[in-house]
Write an enzyme that holds these catalytic residues in place. Structure first.
Site, PDB file in Angstrom:
ATOM      1  N   ASP A   1       3.414   9.308  -1.598  1.00 53.45           N
ATOM      2  CA  ASP A   1       2.248   8.591  -1.072  1.00 53.45           C
ATOM      3  C   ASP A   1       1.914   7.437  -2.011  1.00 53.45           C
ATOM      4  O   ASP A   1       1.862   7.635  -3.231  1.00 53.45           O
ATOM      5  CB  ASP A   1       1.061   9.572  -1.020  1.00 53.45           C
ATOM      6  CG  ASP A   1       0.076   9.239   0.077  1.00 53.45           C
ATOM      7  OD1 ASP A   1       0.083   8.083   0.533  1.00 53.45           O
ATOM      8  OD2 ASP A   1      -0.703  10.126   0.470  1.00 53.45           O
TER       9      ASP A   1
ATOM     10  N   HIS B   1       0.817  -1.230   0.000  1.00 48.99           N
ATOM     11  CA  HIS B   1       0.000   0.000   0.000  1.00 48.99           C
ATOM     12  C   HIS B   1       0.844   1.271   0.000  1.00 48.99           C
ATOM     13  O   HIS B   1       0.295   2.365   0.015  1.00 48.99           O
ATOM     14  CB  HIS B   1      -0.949  -0.003   1.209  1.00 48.99           C
ATOM     15  CG  HIS B   1      -2.027  -1.048   1.093  1.00 48.99           C
ATOM     16  ND1 HIS B   1      -3.291  -0.761   0.652  1.00 48.99           N
ATOM     17  CD2 HIS B   1      -2.002  -2.382   1.324  1.00 48.99           C
ATOM     18  CE1 HIS B   1      -4.015  -1.875   0.643  1.00 48.99           C
ATOM     19  NE2 HIS B   1      -3.251  -2.868   1.042  1.00 48.99           N
TER      20      HIS B   1
HETATM   21  O1  F6P Z   1      -1.188   2.626   4.086  1.00 49.93           O
HETATM   22  C1  F6P Z   1      -0.196   2.545   4.979  1.00 49.93           C
HETATM   23  C2  F6P Z   1      -0.627   2.177   6.398  1.00 49.93           C
HETATM   24  O2  F6P Z   1       0.465   1.843   7.163  1.00 49.93           O
HETATM   25  C3  F6P Z   1      -1.608   1.040   6.475  1.00 49.93           C
HETATM   26  O3  F6P Z   1      -1.007  -0.222   6.463  1.00 49.93           O
HETATM   27  C4  F6P Z   1      -2.303   1.363   7.757  1.00 49.93           C
HETATM   28  O4  F6P Z   1      -3.583   0.833   7.809  1.00 49.93           O
HETATM   29  C5  F6P Z   1      -2.345   2.868   7.759  1.00 49.93           C
HETATM   30  O5  F6P Z   1      -1.238   3.282   7.016  1.00 49.93           O
HETATM   31  C6  F6P Z   1      -2.360   3.465   9.155  1.00 49.93           C
HETATM   32  O6  F6P Z   1      -1.129   3.250   9.790  1.00 49.93           O
HETATM   33  P1  F6P Z   1      -1.013   2.727  11.292  1.00 49.93           P
HETATM   34  O7  F6P Z   1      -1.689   1.402  11.359  1.00 49.93           O
HETATM   35  O8  F6P Z   1       0.450   2.646  11.567  1.00 49.93           O
HETATM   36  O9  F6P Z   1      -1.715   3.758  12.134  1.00 49.93           O
END
Ligand code: F6P
Length: 476
Positions: free
Chosen positions: A365, A157
């Site tokens: 991003d 992602h």
């Molecule tokens: O898209 C990147 C990401 O790390 C996802 O895997 C995750 O759901 C989101 O950002 C939020 O990040 P975190 O779980 O570290 O708060």
């Protein structure tokens, strides 16, 4: 129908499969699971003094949600450490913030092994396994070691870094080899995919075929682009919930006749918030006639506050926001409203609708779904304007946005001026083109495309054997 087992670091599916999932990844996975019987496995977000591997199971509709607690040291080394202090900054071009601690690397390996062990009892022979994001790259390798020959897909992602940056990572060869234990690896954009293939060619001498199948590290896998989308109907004005209408009404009331620019992000250095504030400040500087008539609302939800770089950044943003308001604000005008609370998806849709422009300017991003949500939420008869960073994955699809370089304050200031003075005809033309793109490459298109492609891959062990006198062949 084969079962789908989804694995991600966080498990966002709540008791209510149908609504309110926060964040792009969890909304996307919820949509895939809603239509496939299956299991969603991940970290509970909780700690336990000593790791037990005990699963907490919950049944939500047809989906089993399975979560495991981690030890504090796991959270420190794996989540705060290797995931968010090593891979995240490196993959977002922030070598200056990247920490190559060996303790983090071993914590990452340990938690991936633990996840594989915890999953072991749940996997049945026909299950398809879909693993998400940079936290879990080694998971397929761990499952293969346990003997699983199921189809396993991986979706990244976030961006993949350039070869020059990626090779600074100790153990980069191993991390790449672990990708080849998947049957399918998906990326948001052709740019992220080609960063990986550039590495494979230059470092490993891999020859790229044009069928997307790549042989490397003694394995074959398919590498492909699947740009994630949203379900535009979830944000459309005609489907607005009470909460959405209320959020729009409250925001509009607070406008007091002014135009609003919106920004919505997780508070993360990759989102370019400092640069955005500076660009907005430049706009205020260049356009005294806009004073008192415009304001910016920046929602920046707190994130990863166990990581120092995030704490530092929060302090800097507080200072810049204070400076802008001190410098330009007046008795009844706050030029920058900066809030750290989070809002529900439907509330955000209402807030998006009240904004004449969105300023979505990450420095890097993977995709950026806020840009898509903003467009989907607009009133077709009076849409706002999207200003989008050229460095968001979404820029590859959303060409009718005003595309900006977030490092260039003057360009951002000009784009804000252009957005706020754009006539209705141009706004509608741009919006229609953007909306058509959202409809064509929506969320169902994303997950169905990925799972259909995964289902087409030969099942099982994809090792390439060397047979004397016959070169290499794939065992499938
Ligand atoms: O898209 C990147 C990401 O790390 C996802 O895997 C995750 O759901 C989101 O950002 C939020 O990040 P975190 O779980 O570290 O708060």
């Amino acid at each position: 129908m084969s079962r789908l087992i989804v694995v991600s670091n966080r498990v966002g599916l709540s008791r209510d499969v149908g609504g309110g999932a926060v964040g792009g990844l969890s909304a996307a996975i919820t949509a895939a699971l809603r239509q496939n019987q299956g299991v969603w496995f991940g970290w509970s977000g909780e700690t336990t003094p000593q790791y037990t591997g005990k699963l907490s199971l919950d049944r939500v509709g047809d989906v089993t949600v399975a979560k495991v607690d981690l030890e504090p040291q796991d959270v420190e080394d794996y989540y705060n450490g290797y995931a968010n202090n090593t891979l995240w900054p490196l993959f977002h071009n922030r070598l200056d913030l990247t920490n190559f601690s060996r303790a983090y690397a071993s914590g990452y390996a340990r938690v991936n092994q633990r996840f594989a062990e915890a999953l072991r009892a749940m996997i049945e022979p026909g299950d398809t396994i879909w693993i998400h994001d940079y936290h879990l790259i080694p998971l397929a390798a761990e499952l293969r070691k346990l003997g699983f020959t199921n189809r396993i897909g991986f979706f990244l992602h976030i961006p993949w870094p350039s070869r020059q940056l990626f090779t600074t990572l100790p153990g980069h060869e191993k991390l790449v080899a672990q990708l080849f234990d998947y049957d399918l690896v998906g990326f948001h954009t052709a740019e992220w995919l080609s960063a990986l293939t550039g590495y494979l060619q230059a470092e490993l001498g891999v020859k790229m075929g044009d069928d997307g199948i790549v042989e490397a590290c003694g394995r074959k896998t398919r590498l492909q682009v699947f740009p994630i989308g949203i379900n535009p109907a979830d944000f459309a004005p005609e489907n607005a919930s009470e909460a959405s209408i209320d959020a729009q009404r409250r925001t509009e009331k607070s406008l007091a006749g002014r135009q609003m620019i919106i920004g919505v992000d997780r508070l993360d250095y990759s989102k370019g918030l400092e640069e955005r504030f500076r660009g907005y400040e430049q706009y205020l500087e260049n356009h005294p006639e806009a004073h008192e008539r415009v304001f910016m609302l920046q929602i920046a939800t707190l994130s990863r506050d166990g990581v120092e770089a995030y704490q530092d950044m929060r302090n800097r943003l507080d200072a810049i926001a204070g400076h802008i308001n001190g410098q330009y604000g007046s008795l009844d005008w706050v030029p920058l409203r900066y809030v750290n609370s989070g809002y529900r998806q439907d509330e955000l849709a209402g807030i998006y609708r009240a904004a004449r422009a969105a300023l979505i300017t990450p420095l890097r991003d993977g995709m950026n779904l806020v840009a898509k949500e903003y467009v989907a939420a607009q009133d077709p008869a009076d849409p706002g304007v999207l200003i989008l960073s050229r460095f968001a994955g979404a820029a590859a699809q959303m060409k009718a946005a005003l595309i900006v370089n977030p490092y260039d304050q003057d360009e951002m200031a000009e784009a804000i001026q252009r957005a706020l003075t754009m006539d209705l005809t141009e706004r509608m033309l741009r919006w229609r083109e953007l909306k058509a793109g959202l409809d064509a490459e929506n969320l169902d298109h994303w997950w169905q495309g990925f799972l259909d492609t995964l289902a087409e891959q030969p099942r099982g062990d994809r090792r390439i054997m060397t047979v004397a006198g016959h070169g290499r062949r794939a065992v499938t």
